[in-house]
Write an enzyme that holds these catalytic residues in place. Structure first.
Site, PDB file in Angstrom:
ATOM      1  N   SER A 126       0.838  -1.202   0.000  1.00  0.00           N
ATOM      2  CA  SER A 126       0.000   0.000   0.000  1.00  0.00           C
ATOM      3  C   SER A 126       0.866   1.243   0.000  1.00  0.00           C
ATOM      4  CB  SER A 126      -0.878  -0.014   1.261  1.00  0.00           C
ATOM      5  OG  SER A 126      -1.440   1.249   1.505  1.00  0.00           O
ATOM      6  N   TYR A 151      -1.427  -0.336  11.021  1.00  0.00           N
ATOM      7  CA  TYR A 151      -1.724  -0.962   9.723  1.00  0.00           C
ATOM      8  C   TYR A 151      -0.587  -0.671   8.754  1.00  0.00           C
ATOM      9  CZ  TYR A 151      -3.353  -1.086   4.932  1.00  0.00           C
ATOM     10  OH  TYR A 151      -3.427  -1.294   3.586  1.00  0.00           O
ATOM     11  N   LYS A 155       2.336  -3.215   6.761  1.00  0.00           N
ATOM     12  CA  LYS A 155       2.674  -3.255   5.332  1.00  0.00           C
ATOM     13  C   LYS A 155       4.177  -3.024   5.134  1.00  0.00           C
ATOM     14  CE  LYS A 155      -1.275  -4.280   3.590  1.00  0.00           C
ATOM     15  NZ  LYS A 155      -1.486  -5.629   3.027  1.00  0.00           N
TER      16      LYS A 155
HETATM   17  C1  WQD Z   1      -9.150   9.436   2.020  1.00  0.00           C
HETATM   18  C2  WQD Z   1      -9.408  10.894   2.355  1.00  0.00           C
HETATM   19  C3  WQD Z   1      -9.816  11.325   4.672  1.00  0.00           C
HETATM   20  C4  WQD Z   1     -13.671   9.334   4.998  1.00  0.00           C
HETATM   21  C5  WQD Z   1      -6.380   4.315   3.718  1.00  0.00           C
HETATM   22  C6  WQD Z   1      -5.182   3.420   3.882  1.00  0.00           C
HETATM   23  C7  WQD Z   1      -4.776   2.870   2.544  1.00  0.00           C
HETATM   24  C8  WQD Z   1      -5.950   2.143   1.959  1.00  0.00           C
HETATM   25  C9  WQD Z   1      -7.113   3.116   1.792  1.00  0.00           C
HETATM   26  C10 WQD Z   1      -6.207  -0.187   2.400  1.00  0.00           C
HETATM   27  C11 WQD Z   1      -8.710  11.319   3.640  1.00  0.00           C
HETATM   28  C12 WQD Z   1     -11.025  11.677   3.816  1.00  0.00           C
HETATM   29  C13 WQD Z   1     -12.475   9.815   4.504  1.00  0.00           C
HETATM   30  C14 WQD Z   1     -14.683  10.251   5.381  1.00  0.00           C
HETATM   31  C15 WQD Z   1     -13.265  12.066   4.742  1.00  0.00           C
HETATM   32  N1  WQD Z   1      -6.319   1.065   2.796  1.00  0.00           N
HETATM   33  N2  WQD Z   1     -12.291  11.156   4.365  1.00  0.00           N
HETATM   34  N3  WQD Z   1     -14.440  11.593   5.224  1.00  0.00           N
HETATM   35  O1  WQD Z   1      -6.800   7.161   4.611  1.00  0.00           O
HETATM   36  O2  WQD Z   1      -6.083   7.798   2.235  1.00  0.00           O
HETATM   37  O3  WQD Z   1      -6.022   5.402   2.929  1.00  0.00           O
HETATM   38  O4  WQD Z   1      -7.431   3.608   3.096  1.00  0.00           O
HETATM   39  O5  WQD Z   1      -5.895  -0.624   1.345  1.00  0.00           O
HETATM   40  O6  WQD Z   1      -3.709   1.970   2.717  1.00  0.00           O
HETATM   41  O7  WQD Z   1      -4.112   4.200   4.378  1.00  0.00           O
HETATM   42  O8  WQD Z   1      -8.206   6.524   2.591  1.00  0.00           O
HETATM   43  O9  WQD Z   1     -10.589   6.756   2.021  1.00  0.00           O
HETATM   44  O10 WQD Z   1      -9.917   6.603   4.479  1.00  0.00           O
HETATM   45  O11 WQD Z   1      -9.425   8.683   3.208  1.00  0.00           O
HETATM   46  O12 WQD Z   1     -13.070  13.293   4.635  1.00  0.00           O
HETATM   47  O13 WQD Z   1     -15.803   9.874   5.854  1.00  0.00           O
HETATM   48  O14 WQD Z   1     -10.792  11.070   2.571  1.00  0.00           O
HETATM   49  O15 WQD Z   1      -9.625  12.306   5.686  1.00  0.00           O
HETATM   50  O16 WQD Z   1      -8.265  12.656   3.493  1.00  0.00           O
HETATM   51  P1  WQD Z   1      -6.735   6.834   3.156  1.00  0.00           P
HETATM   52  P2  WQD Z   1      -9.608   7.086   3.108  1.00  0.00           P
END
Ligand code: WQD
Length: 351
Positions: A126, A151, A155
């Site tokens: 990731s 997490y 990785k």
């Molecule tokens: C993306 C953006 C949040 C939810 C993680 C892991 C990565 C992969 C994907 C496994 C951020 C914002 C989110 C919400 C929001 N995991 N957000 N409101 O954190 O980039 O990646 O998940 O494969 O390895 O690190 O993904 O989709 O959680 O967040 O504003 O209700 O969306 O703050 O900026 P992230 P995400």
């Protein structure tokens, strides 16, 4: 026909990868204890491919049960290892559960790969291994910094475990660093099924739009980005899936230059949270009910990929754009709702 073991085959990326492998001539078996997935997703795989995929419902943290899969399938030519917990927030609350599950399952699989002389191994990694990079796009040589969560540490450790194991035996390996996988297969027969309240952005958007969630929070609008919200490299899950097929061919055809090669899987474009919401509203013709909330601990400001290495060496090129990602994600959410209505109960068909 080469046989591939896909661990976590009932999961989101695993199931999409199984579809792509079958459509490219591979025989696939799955090993998934369904602790975070639904076995019914393989019915969706069968509706798309016409192939009934066998799933071994084993806990890969139990060596003897894992070993039994290999005894029954001594003709496995390659392994794609997806099986792992992946919720960033949960990993902060319960780090030992993450270290135990993600590392022990990987170690057992690698032990069996060595014992049964399986030549090819692809590891689900990731972009989280980069931590909070100083700049983007990141290349595979970008220095990996402190992980932002347990997490992320699993990785980073997983990559080292694979790399050092490959150095000690004949295993030929590839580490695939996914950026943000989103969307659903264009047939809308398979897609993401979050367990509980979704932590990730796109399922949070679609569940809010369909009415499962009352409102969505945008975690912070005061970041140093073009509109104040975080920037990520969203990539369609089917593009991610196809990269695994290409990675296996790369190893099978002996094109790899070392026994452990790394590839970024992102589009090379970064989108902010507000831009993703705007794209969703455009394709769904719905305005999204959201508020701006404080920043989420552990979030990094921005990251997106330099994907030139996967393009040039794997022959990979992402096909789906942001609108495709939003449309397939929304179509899948509507299908889940329809099934809930048709069959009653929560996603009855997928129970
Ligand atoms: C993306 C953006 C949040 C939810 C993680 C892991 C990565 C992969 C994907 C496994 C951020 C914002 C989110 C919400 C929001 N995991 N957000 N409101 O954190 O980039 O990646 O998940 O494969 O390895 O690190 O993904 O989709 O959680 O967040 O504003 O209700 O969306 O703050 O900026 P992230 P995400």
């Amino acid at each position: 026909m080469k046989k591939i073991l896909v661990t976590g085959g009932c999961g989101y990326i695993g199931s999409h990868t199984i579809v792509d492998l079958i459509q490219n001539g591979f025989h696939v078996i799955s090993a998934d204890n369904n602790s975070r997935s639904k076995p019914a997703i393989l019915e969706g795989v069968e509706r798309i491919t016409g192939v009934k995929v066998k799933n071994y419902t084993v806990d890969l943290c139990i060596f003897d049960d894992t070993h039994a899969v290999f005894v029954e399938n001594p003709d496995i030519d390659g392994i794609i290892h997806f099986a792992a917990y992946k919720a960033v927030g949960e990993s902060v609350e319960n780090p030992l559960m993450y270290f135990e599950n993600n590392n022990n399952s990987l170690i057992n699989i690698l032990k069996c790969a060595s014992e049964f002389n399986i030549p090819h191994f692809v590891f689900s990694s990731s972009c989280t291994v980069y931590g909070n990079p100083d700049e983007s796009p990141v290349t595979e040589n970008t220095i990996t910094k402190e992980a932002e969560s347990p997490y992320g540490y699993t990785k980073q450790m997983g990559e080292q475990i694979v790399r050092l194991t490959a150095n000690s035996n004949e295993l030929q390996t590839i580490l695939l660093r996914y950026f943000n996988p989103v969307g659903a297969h264009p047939s809308i027969q398979i897609g993401e099924i979050p367990i509980g309240r979704p932590a990730n952005l796109v399922p949070a958007i679609t569940q809010t739009a369909i009415g499962k969630l009352p409102q969505m929070q945008v975690y912070g609008n005061d970041y140093p980005t073009r509109d104040g919200s975080c920037l990520r490299d969203y990539i369609h899950v089917s593009d991610i899936a196809h990269a695994h097929t290409l990675a296996l061919h790369y190893l099978i055809d002996h094109k790899n230059k070392s026994n452990c090669e790394v590839f970024n899987l992102g589009t090379g474009n970064g989108y902010t949270v507000f831009e993703v919401i705007k794209a969703f509203e455009k394709v769904s013709q719905q305005s999204l009910n959201y508020t701006v909330a404080p920043r989420r601990p552990g979030d990094i400001t921005a990251i997106y990929a330099n994907n030139e290495k996967a393009r040039s060496l794997l022959g990979w090129s992402p096909k789906y754009n942001l609108d495709d990602m939003m449309l397939t994600a929304w179509s899948w959410e509507m299908k889940l709702k329809q099934e809930e209505t048709l069959f009653g109960g929560k996603n009855a068909q997928l129970n």
